[in-house]
Design a protein around this motif. Structure first.
Motif, short mmCIF file in Angstrom:
data_model
loop_
_atom_site.label_atom_id
_atom_site.label_comp_id
_atom_site.label_asym_id
_atom_site.label_seq_id
_atom_site.Cartn_x
_atom_site.Cartn_y
_atom_site.Cartn_z
N MET A 1 0.85 -1.17 0.19
CA MET A 1 -0.01 -0.14 -0.16
C MET A 1 0.83 1.15 -0.10
O MET A 1 0.62 2.33 -0.63
CB MET A 1 -0.97 -0.07 1.13
N GLU A 2 1.97 1.34 0.78
CA GLU A 2 3.10 2.50 0.66
C GLU A 2 3.45 2.49 -0.62
O GLU A 2 3.62 3.82 -1.06
CB GLU A 2 3.97 2.16 1.94
N ILE A 3 3.88 1.59 -1.23
CA ILE A 3 4.94 1.85 -2.67
C ILE A 3 3.85 2.22 -3.75
O ILE A 3 4.08 3.29 -4.47
CB ILE A 3 5.71 0.63 -2.88
N THR A 4 2.58 1.45 -3.85
CA THR A 4 1.65 1.73 -4.80
C THR A 4 0.99 3.15 -4.45
O THR A 4 0.42 3.84 -5.69
CB THR A 4 0.53 0.90 -4.85
N TYR B 1 7.01 1.73 -11.44
CA TYR B 1 8.31 1.47 -10.40
C TYR B 1 7.66 0.18 -9.50
O TYR B 1 8.58 -0.38 -8.65
CB TYR B 1 8.84 2.48 -9.69
N TRP B 2 6.56 0.01 -9.39
CA TRP B 2 5.91 -0.81 -8.63
C TRP B 2 6.58 -2.40 -8.65
O TRP B 2 6.89 -2.73 -7.44
CB TRP B 2 4.40 -1.28 -8.77
N TYR B 3 6.79 -3.07 -9.59
CA TYR B 3 7.68 -4.07 -9.53
C TYR B 3 8.93 -4.23 -9.66
O TYR B 3 9.59 -5.34 -9.50
CB TYR B 3 7.20 -5.00 -10.61
N PHE B 4 9.53 -3.03 -9.55
CA PHE B 4 11.00 -3.01 -9.54
C PHE B 4 11.51 -2.40 -7.93
O PHE B 4 12.72 -2.48 -7.66
CB PHE B 4 11.33 -1.94 -10.67
N HIS B 5 10.61 -1.94 -7.26
CA HIS B 5 11.25 -0.89 -6.09
C HIS B 5 11.63 -1.59 -4.93
O HIS B 5 10.92 -2.74 -4.59
CB HIS B 5 9.95 -0.17 -5.60
N LEU C 1 6.39 7.01 2.72
CA LEU C 1 7.24 6.22 2.16
C LEU C 1 8.56 6.09 2.87
O LEU C 1 9.04 7.14 3.46
CB LEU C 1 7.51 6.88 0.61
N TYR C 2 9.11 5.03 3.20
CA TYR C 2 10.22 4.73 3.71
C TYR C 2 10.18 4.82 5.26
O TYR C 2 10.84 3.81 6.13
CB TYR C 2 11.52 5.42 3.44
#
Length: 587
Positions: A98-101, A108-112, A146-147
């Motif tokens: 949920m944070e990254i999306t 970037y979703w599948y690479f982060h 984020l982070y």
């Protein structure tokens, strides 16, 4: 003066659709002394006031409130990874997605940061996570900062996350299950009151509640789409069935357990009883269009990143693209599309992780106990798993292809998914939810509440949740585990609480061999709990009890697979003998 009515008013249809004297599906027993009918097991007694003419608009809301209470109270206990560094479990994985999306561009979703719970589920899970992240951030931005929010265990965040599972289930899984059971019960000529009893049994499945509302996952969203697909097939709407099944695959890749059976059935209805080419092309185009819509946001995100000048070097080349025999122009317009597709597929299918990661009750872990499989190359193990899985699923798929009848779908899906669970690559203990679902809905079919089916369905569910106990114990879910499993066993008259399903009741009784097998498995489960609770494993074999759990589970699941396969063979009359069908129901 008004003329005579041109038609007679239609009589109000009773819920029972017939007298209780004609109930034959296992809810009532006859007291041979008084010749009176009585409830066959406690769940029937609890729902006894709902028989007759009580409206479903009253019954169903009461059922949903009752089952919802058990779901929410389960969520008051622990969850996967609570204060358990370094990775903090599945709760943190779902929160992190949920944070990254919420904060990163879709490209970037599948690479982060793949080392910290990199996204490894299909796109529909990502879209679902994005929606929940947006809503949650509006309530409290710190939950998904984020982070900065990694490994957050704020109590208010726990309430929000639990609520998202609850609401997602009540929006997708439960409506789909209600509609499907209504249609399937009608197809199997089961009255609505008995269908309501089956509905409670299905919604009170302990494994599903403990994994989604305890351990913490969103399996019921995927299962809900699968049930909606099954419901559409039963209703004679295969195109909608394709759309919903793509939704299931698009949410969690483990819906592939059902895919061969669905494919065999859909191909069968295009060929039998006569060739139907327009239906075949309609199914193919609908499926392709559904996948295209599913992936469209992700692919457009990749193109948009290229359009805005994001350097291609920021995205590592996925192994699938790197293994192609031809070189690709990274400046070509189509490259971002291939990049996103290849990376999502690579993340969704983790072949590099090995045959299995943890102890799981399938044949590979059982074999590994006595003969170490890690000494063989990974490629060889992948081929072995593929061959074994194909061997296990070929017969149920063949039956569905040659006999594409709606009433065979639950048994076909159960046998196929058991084959996948026992023989496939990278199976987790939580994957047992897939074969348990179609096997449990058999309770709503013809004779589904008789001991001949209730005992088998009960064994599979009790064994399934028992094999999850080592996982649930780590999550501090022992109290919900014992409460829900023993309550479910009590409601359905199953061991270790009751032996009513194993009494000789005449029609629908169990054979002596079946009773012997079942009761010995139950005895092994109870004995294992006693030993695990009071005797620690030897220092040189710290996983001894977990391995014993997996071995017993693998043996029991293999028996459940064979039972489902036999019942499918008999019900389909694949062998062409009605006498064998009658004999099979008595097993």
């Amino acid at each position: 003066m008004a003329g005579p009515q041109s038609h007679k008013p239609r009589r109000r249809r009773k819920i029972e659709e017939g007298s209780l004297a004609h109930v034959t599906h296992g809810t009532l027993d006859v007291d041979h002394n008084t010749q009176t009918r009585k409830p066959a097991f406690p769940l029937v007694a609890f729902l006894w006031p709902a028989k007759g003419t009580v409206s479903q608009w009253v019954t169903i809301p009461l059922i949903l409130m009752a089952v919802g209470l058990f779901r929410w109270t389960t969520g008051l206990w622990g969850y996967s990874g609570f204060q358990s560094p370094p990775m903090h479990g599945d709760f943190e994985a779902q929160r992190h997605w949920m944070e990254i999306t919420r904060h990163l561009p879709i490209s970037y979703w599948y690479f982060h940061d793949l080392e910290w719970w990199g996204l490894d589920y299909p796109p529909l899970t990502a879209y679902h996570s994005w929606l929940l992240g947006v809503i949650g951030s509006a309530i409290n931005p710190s939950w998904f900062a984020l982070y900065k929010s990694r490994a957050l265990d704020d109590p208010s965040l726990k309430i929000y996350m639990r609520a998202t599972v609850f609401i997602s289930e009540y929006l997708i899984y439960i409506p789909a299950m209600i509609i499907f059971l209504r249609r399937y019960s009608r197809l199997e000529r089961v009255n609505i009151w008995e269908g309501s009893i089956a509905l409670v049994a299905v919604l009170m499945q302990p494994a599903t509640i403990l994994i989604d509302h305890g351990h913490f996952q969103y399996n019921t969203v995927m299962l809900g789409f699968a049930v909606a697909s099954l419901s559409s097939m039963v209703a004679g709407r295969p195109l909608w069935g394709c759309v919903f099944f793509v939704g299931a695959l698009g949410f969690k890749q483990m819906a592939l357990f059902y895919a061969p059976a669905m494919f065999a059935y859909l191909l069968g209805i295009c060929i039998f009883p006569r060739l139907n080419v327009p239906r075949f092309f309609a199914i193919a185009l609908t499926t392709a269009a559904s996948f295209a819509v599913l992936y469209l946001p992700l692919l457009l995100g990749g193109l948009y990143a290229m359009y805005t000048g994001v350097p291609v070097d920021e995205f590592p080349v996925p192994p699938l693209l790197a293994s192609l025999p031809v070189s690709l122009d990274q400046n070509a317009w189509y490259y971002p599309i291939l990049l996103q597709l290849a990376q999502s597929i690579h993340r969704v299918f983790p072949f590099a992780r090995g045959l299995f990661e943890d102890k799981v009750a399938n044949i590979w872990c059982a074999i590994h106990t006595f003969h170490k499989l890690h000494q063989y190359p990974s490629e060889l193990l992948q081929r072995a798993a593929l061959v074994a899985t194909l061997a296990a699923i070929s017969l149920p798929c063949l039956i569905l292809f040659l006999k594409p009848r709606k009433e065979l779908l639950p048994l076909g899906l159960a046998a196929t998914s058991w084959g996948f669970f026992l023989c496939s690559y990278q199976v987790h203990e939580k994957n047992v939810l897939l074969p348990l679902l179609p096997m449990t809905v058999l309770l709503s079919g013809e004779g589904g509440l008789l001991p001949s089916i209730r005992a088998w369905t009960g064994l599979a569910n009790m064994l399934g949740v028992w094999t999850m106990y080592p996982l649930l114990k780590r999550d501090e879910l022992r109290v919900p585990y014992f409460t829900l499993t023993l309550l479910w066993a009590y409601l359905l008259g199953l061991p270790p609480v009751s032996l009513s399903a194993y009494h000789d009741t005449g029609k629908g009784g169990l054979s002596l061999l079946t009773k012997f097998l079942h009761l010995n498995i139950y005895l092994a489960m109870v004995g294992w709990h006693v030993i695990e609770a009071f005797w620690p494993p030897p220092a040189n074999k710290p996983d001894l009890w977990v391995v014993a759990n997996a071995l017993v589970g693998a043996g029991g699941f293999s028996i459940c697979y064979l039972w489902c396969l036999w019942q499918l063979t008999v019900k389909s009359e694949f062998l062409g003998s009605k006498d064998s069908r009658t004999k099979g129901k008595a097993q």
